[in-house]
Design a protein around this motif. Structure first.
Motif, mmCIF file in Angstrom:
data_model
loop_
_atom_site.group_PDB
_atom_site.id
_atom_site.type_symbol
_atom_site.label_atom_id
_atom_site.label_comp_id
_atom_site.label_asym_id
_atom_site.label_seq_id
_atom_site.Cartn_x
_atom_site.Cartn_y
_atom_site.Cartn_z
ATOM 1 N N ALA A 206 0.822 -1.211 0.000
ATOM 2 C CA ALA A 206 0.000 0.000 0.000
ATOM 3 C C ALA A 206 0.853 1.258 0.000
ATOM 4 N N VAL A 207 1.901 1.270 0.821
ATOM 5 C CA VAL A 207 2.770 2.455 0.884
ATOM 6 C C VAL A 207 3.520 2.640 -0.427
ATOM 7 N N GLY A 208 4.091 1.560 -0.961
ATOM 8 C CA GLY A 208 4.835 1.678 -2.212
ATOM 9 C C GLY A 208 3.969 2.139 -3.364
ATOM 10 N N GLN A 209 2.756 1.633 -3.469
ATOM 11 C CA GLN A 209 1.863 2.031 -4.555
ATOM 12 C C GLN A 209 1.423 3.483 -4.424
ATOM 13 N N PHE A 210 1.181 3.930 -3.174
ATOM 14 C CA PHE A 210 0.731 5.303 -2.972
ATOM 15 C C PHE A 210 1.795 6.315 -3.397
ATOM 16 N N PHE A 211 3.024 6.143 -2.937
ATOM 17 C CA PHE A 211 4.064 7.125 -3.234
ATOM 18 C C PHE A 211 4.555 7.017 -4.678
ATOM 19 N N MET A 212 4.521 5.847 -5.268
ATOM 20 C CA MET A 212 4.895 5.740 -6.675
ATOM 21 C C MET A 212 3.865 6.396 -7.573
ATOM 22 N N TYR A 214 1.687 9.121 -6.485
ATOM 23 C CA TYR A 214 1.507 10.542 -6.219
ATOM 24 C C TYR A 214 2.822 11.308 -6.048
ATOM 25 N N HIS A 215 3.914 10.664 -5.675
ATOM 26 C CA HIS A 215 5.201 11.354 -5.479
ATOM 27 C C HIS A 215 6.325 10.535 -6.099
ATOM 28 N N PRO A 216 6.255 10.260 -7.377
ATOM 29 C CA PRO A 216 7.294 9.402 -7.978
ATOM 30 C C PRO A 216 8.660 10.066 -8.062
ATOM 31 N N LEU A 220 11.944 7.604 -2.642
ATOM 32 C CA LEU A 220 13.112 6.763 -2.886
ATOM 33 C C LEU A 220 12.861 5.328 -2.442
ATOM 34 N N THR A 221 12.557 5.120 -1.184
ATOM 35 C CA THR A 221 12.291 3.779 -0.683
ATOM 36 C C THR A 221 11.599 3.886 0.663
ATOM 37 N N HIS A 222 11.192 2.757 1.212
ATOM 38 C CA HIS A 222 10.542 2.724 2.515
ATOM 39 C C HIS A 222 10.813 1.375 3.167
ATOM 40 N N SER A 223 10.602 1.323 4.446
ATOM 41 C CA SER A 223 10.737 0.082 5.202
ATOM 42 C C SER A 223 9.714 0.084 6.325
ATOM 43 N N VAL A 224 9.151 -1.076 6.607
ATOM 44 C CA VAL A 224 8.120 -1.225 7.634
ATOM 45 C C VAL A 224 8.782 -1.565 8.963
ATOM 46 N N VAL A 225 8.460 -0.794 9.985
ATOM 47 C CA VAL A 225 8.980 -1.013 11.335
ATOM 48 C C VAL A 225 7.801 -1.403 12.212
ATOM 49 N N ARG A 226 7.882 -2.540 12.840
ATOM 50 C CA ARG A 226 6.760 -3.066 13.613
ATOM 51 C C ARG A 226 7.091 -3.108 15.099
ATOM 52 N N ARG A 227 6.040 -3.026 15.900
ATOM 53 C CA ARG A 227 6.179 -3.143 17.346
ATOM 54 C C ARG A 227 6.239 -4.622 17.706
ATOM 55 N N SER A 228 7.373 -5.041 18.155
ATOM 56 C CA SER A 228 7.593 -6.466 18.402
ATOM 57 C C SER A 228 7.867 -6.772 19.866
ATOM 58 N N SER A 229 7.471 -5.868 20.789
ATOM 59 C CA SER A 229 7.757 -6.112 22.203
ATOM 60 C C SER A 229 6.992 -7.323 22.722
ATOM 61 N N LYS A 230 5.687 -7.421 22.401
ATOM 62 C CA LYS A 230 4.902 -8.576 22.854
ATOM 63 C C LYS A 230 5.407 -9.862 22.211
ATOM 64 N N THR A 300 8.964 3.877 7.807
ATOM 65 C CA THR A 300 9.923 4.945 7.574
ATOM 66 C C THR A 300 10.070 5.129 6.076
ATOM 67 N N ILE A 301 9.922 6.358 5.629
ATOM 68 C CA ILE A 301 9.922 6.674 4.209
ATOM 69 C C ILE A 301 11.091 7.589 3.910
ATOM 70 N N MET A 302 11.853 7.274 2.874
ATOM 71 C CA MET A 302 13.034 8.024 2.501
ATOM 72 C C MET A 302 12.774 8.752 1.181
ATOM 73 N N PHE A 303 13.074 10.053 1.170
ATOM 74 C CA PHE A 303 12.886 10.875 -0.012
ATOM 75 C C PHE A 303 14.235 11.247 -0.613
ATOM 76 N N ARG A 304 14.216 11.600 -1.867
ATOM 77 C CA ARG A 304 15.434 12.023 -2.539
ATOM 78 C C ARG A 304 15.824 13.416 -2.090
ATOM 79 N N ASN A 305 17.088 13.745 -2.236
ATOM 80 C CA ASN A 305 17.605 15.056 -1.832
ATOM 81 C C ASN A 305 17.044 16.136 -2.745
#
Length: 305
Positions: A206-212, A214-216, A220-230, A300-305
């Motif tokens: 969903a994140v990759g399709q949205f930014f590609m 509307y903001h191609p 730049l790229t993204h990565s999913v960070v999950r809550r893994s304490s439990k 976390t989403i990374m944008f180009r300079n």
């Protein structure tokens, strides 16, 4: 507290400072402590671990104090980093504040307090109470109280001015360090929470399709960070239970397999601990699968300079 007790306390603290400076001077020269006192230089290859020990390593020296003040701020930043520079500037700012407060308090406020007669103390100078040097000794209605009020306002103003210039100086060094270094990925990264996931899509898709779409040009790229304490707690409990189960299987002592399931094994029904551990381990495995499928994620989403 009397004045002699205060002077004794000051002497003890100065002696402890001298001891700590001496210990640091000795410990910093030990070959095994290089990685502790100069990790950045070791990582950069400017210093090597495992140097040979010699008798000079046991002799305290004070040359490091002078050398610590020789490098400029730019040299210090390049050697120790920006965070260490800001940490040192906190000490410099504190030194400025306490120096100004010490001058005002010793040369102006202390004589005014001591010349007051509100507290009657006829003992000799060494045995005088410290209240004789405080504002409590200033007479009621004395003009010396205005000196205290003015000193408080002046001290506050000086501290604010020092804070302003210190903040401006640190900010200028931070901006210069930022522009002089190469762009880092974390400088163009943002954290997004609460992402709606359409049916039939994963959070990653969903994140990759949205930014590609509307903001191609900026994306730049993204990565999913999950809550893994439990999940981590469940995995830890499962590993601990698996060790108990393995130890119980390796033992031939059958009486230890049957215990009561109550408090401390003293109450409740008798159960086969082998079957009990296996069932509990199976429940933990089911909970792990459920937690893996229902973990809330951040991206976390990374944008180009």
């Amino acid at each position: 507290m009397i004045l002699s007790a205060l002077l004794t306390s000051v002497a003890i603290n100065l002696g402890l400072c001298f001891i700590f400076f001496t210990l640091y001077s000795i410990l910093r020269k030990q070959p095994g402590n290089i990685i502790v006192y100069a990790p950045r230089l070791v990582c950069q290859g400017r210093l090597q671990e495992g140097a040979q020990f010699n008798s000079a390593c046991l002799l305290p020296t004070a040359g490091w104090v002078r050398r610590a003040w020789e490098p400029s701020d730019d040299e210090f930043i390049s050697t120790a980093g920006l965070d260490a520079f800001v940490f040192i500037r906190i000490f410099v700012f504190s030194l400025k504040v306490f120096t100004f407060a010490g001058i005002v308090g010793t040369l102006i406020l202390l004589p005014i307090n001591y010349m007051g007669t509100e507290i009657r103390d006829n003992s000799d100078f060494q045995n005088k109470s410290l209240d004789s040097f405080s504002i409590s000794n200033v007479n009621n209605g004395s003009h010396g109280l205005w000196v205290h009020f003015c000193a408080a306002y002046v001290f506050t103003g000086v501290v604010c001015i020092l804070l302003y210039y210190e903040y401006a100086y640190i900010a200028s060094k931070k901006i210069a360090c930022f522009y002089s270094s190469k762009p880092q990925p974390h400088q163009f990264t943002i954290l997004v929470r609460g992402i709606p996931v359409p049916p039939g899509y994963t959070c990653n898709e969903a994140v990759g399709q949205f930014f590609m779409e509307y903001h191609p040009s900026d994306y730049l790229t993204h990565s999913v960070v999950r809550r893994s304490s439990k999940l981590q707690i469940l995995v830890t409990d499962g590993e601990r239970l698996y060790k108990r189960l393995t130890q119980l299987k390796n033992k031939d002592d059958s009486p230890q397999r049957h215990r009561r399931d109550g408090f401390l094994g003293l109450f409740g029904h008798k159960v086969d601990m082998l079957d009990h551990y296996e069932k509990t381990l199976g429940n933990i495995a089911d909970n792990v699968r459920i937690e893996q499928s229902s973990m809330a994620g951040k991206v976390t989403i990374m944008f180009r300079n």
